[in-house]
Structure formats: structure tokens, C-alpha cells
Design a protein around this motif. Structure first.
Motif, PDB file in Angstrom:
ATOM      1  N   GLU A 216      37.592  44.968  25.675  1.00  0.00           N
ATOM      2  CA  GLU A 216      37.599  44.906  27.135  1.00  0.00           C
ATOM      3  C   GLU A 216      37.590  46.300  27.749  1.00  0.00           C
ATOM      4  O   GLU A 216      37.908  46.456  28.926  1.00  0.00           O
ATOM      5  N   GLU A 218      39.577  48.762  27.227  1.00  0.00           N
ATOM      6  CA  GLU A 218      40.919  49.183  27.601  1.00  0.00           C
ATOM      7  C   GLU A 218      41.543  50.001  26.460  1.00  0.00           C
ATOM      8  O   GLU A 218      41.473  49.615  25.294  1.00  0.00           O
ATOM      9  N   GLN A 426      38.647  36.129  38.225  1.00  0.00           N
ATOM     10  CA  GLN A 426      39.795  37.023  38.388  1.00  0.00           C
ATOM     11  C   GLN A 426      40.912  36.562  37.465  1.00  0.00           C
ATOM     12  O   GLN A 426      41.299  35.401  37.467  1.00  0.00           O
ATOM     13  N   ASP A 427      41.441  37.474  36.654  1.00  0.00           N
ATOM     14  CA  ASP A 427      42.472  37.139  35.681  1.00  0.00           C
ATOM     15  C   ASP A 427      43.456  38.297  35.596  1.00  0.00           C
ATOM     16  O   ASP A 427      43.112  39.378  35.130  1.00  0.00           O
ATOM     17  N   SER A 428      44.681  38.068  36.103  1.00  0.00           N
ATOM     18  CA  SER A 428      45.733  39.099  36.079  1.00  0.00           C
ATOM     19  C   SER A 428      45.279  40.389  36.739  1.00  0.00           C
ATOM     20  O   SER A 428      45.526  41.492  36.235  1.00  0.00           O
ATOM     21  N   GLY A 429      44.574  40.240  37.857  1.00  0.00           N
ATOM     22  CA  GLY A 429      44.123  41.398  38.614  1.00  0.00           C
ATOM     23  C   GLY A 429      42.881  42.071  38.083  1.00  0.00           C
ATOM     24  O   GLY A 429      42.444  43.080  38.633  1.00  0.00           O
ATOM     25  N   ARG A 430      42.301  41.548  36.999  1.00  0.00           N
ATOM     26  CA  ARG A 430      41.084  42.118  36.422  1.00  0.00           C
ATOM     27  C   ARG A 430      39.951  41.097  36.513  1.00  0.00           C
ATOM     28  O   ARG A 430      40.172  39.892  36.442  1.00  0.00           O
ATOM     29  N   ARG A 432      37.366  39.346  34.712  1.00  0.00           N
ATOM     30  CA  ARG A 432      37.023  39.017  33.336  1.00  0.00           C
ATOM     31  C   ARG A 432      35.804  38.094  33.316  1.00  0.00           C
ATOM     32  O   ARG A 432      35.344  37.627  34.350  1.00  0.00           O
ATOM     33  N   SER A 443      39.466  30.053  27.389  1.00  0.00           N
ATOM     34  CA  SER A 443      40.515  31.047  27.652  1.00  0.00           C
ATOM     35  C   SER A 443      40.186  32.407  27.053  1.00  0.00           C
ATOM     36  O   SER A 443      40.813  33.406  27.389  1.00  0.00           O
ATOM     37  N   ASN A 445      38.170  35.857  26.460  1.00  0.00           N
ATOM     38  CA  ASN A 445      37.311  36.745  27.234  1.00  0.00           C
ATOM     39  C   ASN A 445      35.986  36.966  26.506  1.00  0.00           C
ATOM     40  O   ASN A 445      35.922  36.860  25.282  1.00  0.00           O
TER      41      ASN A 445
END
Length: 482
Positions: A216, A218, A426-430, A432, A443, A445
Motif C-alpha cells: 500500500e 506505506e 474510504q477506509d480509516s481515512g485512506r 483504498r 475486505s 486491499n
């Protein structure tokens, strides 16, 4: 914006943690809007669009600027912020002292110094410092060209996927006709080499640091090894193998710590791996084979000059090396030198063996195909070599550039039969990407280019492959679903 008929807005985004270091410039000249973007200090890429009226041109420019400002870009003055650190590998290449020249079948000049090479069942890939990546057939025919924004440091493969690491700090996925930036490396990392395993990116740099980034994009973890100038990184399920000026260090894949460290005879300039061993080419004229399990040195292959590159045949049956004096070597598994031949055109900066052929990228920017069969080498040692064919570019060569916006992706009204639909969520502010089509874990990514993600947008892809970390990787073309 400046006054007059021509107006320009220049923005930069440079984050303290080094995650972004880029600019965005919009110029309006009557009906024409010119957008220039890229890493700070580089010339970047340019897009030019003509609108039916000056009002529409200004409105489009204002929209583009507004989008960037909302993402954190701010007005800036060009040239005030230091550009990203980029090290161009400075190498010397002396004439070969070998009495015979290697049996070169064909040679392709890329037009610029080149380091990147990958050879698979179908194609040969070569990338140069001008940002060009060419794909060729095994017969030397040039099939396609990718235009990337900056110099190519290296090419790596991860199963089906081919990646190019560039001086702009991005790693581009070249697995389909529409390349895209799959990873964006922090601005404080002066990239030397990279590897990708199961979607996890491992980066070695000038300072001797190892940086690990997940699918991702990150940051996961980083370690600073004992030496700087880390030109080697190789990875597998067991470890990440980091080669630098003080030897080779193995780290646990999850960042749990150092597994072993082995000093080598000279600083490491190149690395290769097989299932149970890693190979380090060094500045002190040797290739050394190390056990992946313990780090123990199992064999040493002596050359006559600093080793710029190395490779093996499957299982390490033969070991090949390219030195700073335009020679290429072949050794038996135990370290016995079988032959030394001149490349006929510079030192090999990178190499790969496949099906009795040795493919080299040399200091003059050429991709060279050498017949490494026993019969061909024996004939070359006696002075008989084939006439090397100089490969020429096709007049109408397909050329592909990276997708940098959603509008650059081909749009379709409906998903073709057998295609898979994915959606940006949108997933936890990101933002995806998850799978919509049945038969997949919604579920998980999807590894997907950030540049073309838009909230709620749907895309169709040819295939998805599950990776060990619990995510999907795209295989084939990406199209936007209207």
C-alpha cells in the motif's frame, strides 16, 4: 497568478518525513493550459490542453490548482527548495585484457548509460538513465518502449510483475501497456538498488540504509547497516540481504532484527541470489557466495578487476561476472575459472543468464546478448566469433508513458466478459481499493496506482492474484468504468 495574458501558478508539496517532494505548475496562455509536474529540482512531465474559450481554460486551471491545494500543496518559488538527492553511479571502464572477444549475437544501443536489465520467458528489458525502458524479443527485435519521467536505476521482477526504480523516487509497474507508479520512496532516500518480493519493496541507498515499504506504499521499517553505498538488496521469504561497503547483512523480513552479518573481501557493488545462496560482487576483484542460512562464505570467484555485476545459471551451476576492465568471466560452482572474454563494448554493469545466453548491460548503454553455450565459447577462445548484429529501432515503435491521472485511463461503458470490477473506497481515512466482483475477499486491499484513485470510482482489471500478505495484485490492463 501573474498578471497579463499569461499566468502561472507554482506549487510544491514537501513533507517533513520525506514521503513527498514534488511540484505542480499550471500556466494559462489564452485557450491553452500547460501543466508541468514532477519531483522538485527535475524538469518533470508536461501536459498541454486546449479549451474552446479563455474562460473555460481559466476555470480548468483554477480547478487543478484547487485540487492540489486541498491535497497539501502550497505556493512556492522555484529553485528555493533543494532537489531530491540523486547519485549517478560513476564507473570507470578500461579495455579488456582478454585475448578473445565473447561471441556476441546481437547488440542494442539504448542511447544513454544503462543499469537496468531483466530477461524472462518472452522478453528482454533494458532501462537507461534517460528514463527509457525497451522491451526486446530474444532475437533482438525491439518491441516497445516505455517513457518514464526520470533515469532508471534498476529493473526487477516479482513473479508476473516487472518494476522500474527511477531517480524521481518512484517505482513504476511496467506489467501492462499503461505503466503506473506503484511505490513512492521518501525524498531523503538516495536510491541505489531495490528488490520486490510478494509486493513488499526493499530499497538500499547511498547511506547504507535499508527501507522496506509494503504493497500500500506505506513505510514498514528501516535499518542502517554497518557500511554505506549499499548497491545490493535481494529478498525472499526468509530474509532481506543487504550488501554495502562492509559486507552483507541479513535482516528478518518483518524488521525483527539482524540475522547475520558477513564481511566480504571489498565493498559490495552488486548482488545476485539463488534459492539457498546469495552472491556478492566486490570492489576487490571477487564474487563471493554466501549461505542464506548462516552467512558463511562458501566459495570465492577471483576476477582480475573490480566486479561490477554477477549472475548464475539455475542453481548456481555456473557463475558469471563482469569487471571494470570490459571482461566477462565464467566459473564452475566451486570457483574454478572456466573462461574470460572481452565484452567487445564496455564493462557489464548488470547481467542475467537465461537458456545458455548471457545478457549484459554495458557502460556504453548497450544491451548485449552473448552466446554462452560451451561450443560458442570454445570457438571464441580459438578466435572464431559470430558477426554481432546491431539492432535498430523500428520506425513505428509502440511507446507508453505512465498514467498520472484518472482521465489518462481508458474508459469503458461496461465490464468486458470475465473482467473483474474494483472500487475506490474510504477506509480509516485512506482511499483504498476493494474488489466488487464475486469470488474475492472484499475486505482485502488491492495494490492499485494512487495517481488514478478517485472516491467511488470503479475500474475493471483483467485479473487479480492473491499475495502472501493478504492483498490482491493487478495483472493486465486497468480501465475506468463509466
Amino acid at each position: 497568478m501573474s498578471g497579463g495574458s499569461v499566468s502561472t501558478t507554482y506549487l510544491e508539496l514537501s513533507q517533513d518525513d520525506g514521503a513527498a517532494h514534488k511540484f505542480y505548475e499550471v500556466t494559462v496562455d489564452g485557450l491553452v493550459v500547460t501543466v508541468r509536474y514532477g519531483r522538485i529540482g527535475a524538469s518533470g512531465q508536461t501536459q498541454i490542453t486546449t479549451f474552446p474559450s479563455a474562460d473555460k481554460a481559466r476555470a480548468a486551471a483554477a480547478k487543478k490548482v484547487g485540487e492540489k491545494v486541498r491535497k497539501g500543496y502550497a505556493p512556492a518559488v522555484p529553485g528555493q527548495r533543494a532537489p531530491r538527492a540523486v547519485t549517478r553511479r560513476q564507473v570507470a571502464s578500461a579495455p579488456s585484457t582478454a585475448r578473445a572477444v565473447a561471441p556476441v549475437l546481437w547488440r542494442f544501443g539504448t542511447g544513454s548509460a544503462a543499469f537496468g536489465i531483466h530477461v524472462d520467458d518472452e522478453h528482454c528489458w533494458v532501462g537507461n538513465q534517460a528514463g527509457d525502458v525497451y522491451t526486446l524479443g530474444h532475437d533482438g527485435r525491439v518491441l516497445a518502449r516505455f517513457n518514464l519521467p526520470d533515469g532508471v536505476k534498476c529493473l526487477v521482477a516479482d513473479d508476473f510483475w516487472i518494476y522500474a526504480g527511477c531517480d524521481d523516487g518512484k517505482v513504476y509497474d511496467l506489467s501492462s501497456k499503461l505503466p503506473f507508479a506503484a511505490y513512492d520512496i521518501a525524498a531523503d532516500v538516495d536510491i541505489f538498488w531495490l528488490d520486490i518480493h510478494e509486493g513488499v519493496l526493499d530499497v538500499s541507498d547511498r547511506d547504507g540504509k535499508l527501507t522496506v515499504i509494503d504493497h500500500e506504499d506505506e513505510h514498514q521499517w528501516s535499518r542502517r547497516s554497518q557500511g554505506d553505498h549499499a548497491w545490493m538488496v535481494r529478498a525472499d521469504d526468509r530474509a532481506v540481504y543487504h550488501g554495502h561497503q562492509r559486507g552483507v547483512t541479513a535482516y528478518a523480513p518483518d524488521g525483527g532484527g539482524e540475522l547475520w552479518h558477513t564481511p566480504t573481501r571489498g565493498g559490495v557493488l552488486f548482488g545476485w541470489q539463488e534459492d539457498d545462496t546469495v552472491y556478492a560482487g566486490t570492489a576487490h576483484r571477487v564474487v563471493q557466495r554466501l549461505s542464506k542460512a548462516s552467512g558463511a562464505i562458501e566459495a570465492t570467484y577471483a576476477c582480475d578487476s573490480a566486479v561490477y555485476s554477477c549472475a548464475t545459471s539455475p542453481g548456481g551451476r555456473f557463475v558469471f561476472a563482469g569487471d571494470a576492465a570490459s571482461s566477462v568471466y565464467c566459473f564452475d560452482q566451486d570457483g574454478t575459472r572456466l573462461w574470460k572474454l572481452g565484452t567487445g563494448g564496455g564493462s557489464a554493469l548488470s547481467m542475467q543468464y537465461r537458456d545458455e545466453r548471457l545478457y549484459l548491460v554495458t557502460t556504453d548503454g548497450s544491451l548485449v546478448c552473448v552466446d554462452a553455450s560451451e561450443a560458442a565459447v570454445s570457438a571464441a577462445q580459438q578466435g572464431t566469433v559470430p558477426v554481432a548484429r546491431d539492432v535498430k529501432l523500428a520506425e513505428a515503435l509502440p511507446t507508453y508513458a505512465p498514467a498520472t491521472t484518472a482521465s489518462a485511463v481508458t474508459a469503458v461503458a461496461q465490464a468486458p466478459t470475465g473482467a473483474i470490477v474494483v472500487q475506490c473506497v474510504q477506509d480509516s481515512g485512506r482511499l483504498r481499493v476493494h474488489v466488487v466482483s464475486e469470488g474475492y475477499d472484499s475486505s482485502w486491499n488491492v495494490q492499485f496506482p494512487r495517481a488514478i484513485r478517485e472516491p467511488g470510482a470503479r475500474y475493471v482489471v483483467d485479473a487479480l492474484h492473491p499475495a502472501a500478505g493478504g492483498f490482491y495484485r493487478v495483472r493486465g490492463d486497468i480501465r475506468r468504468l463509466l
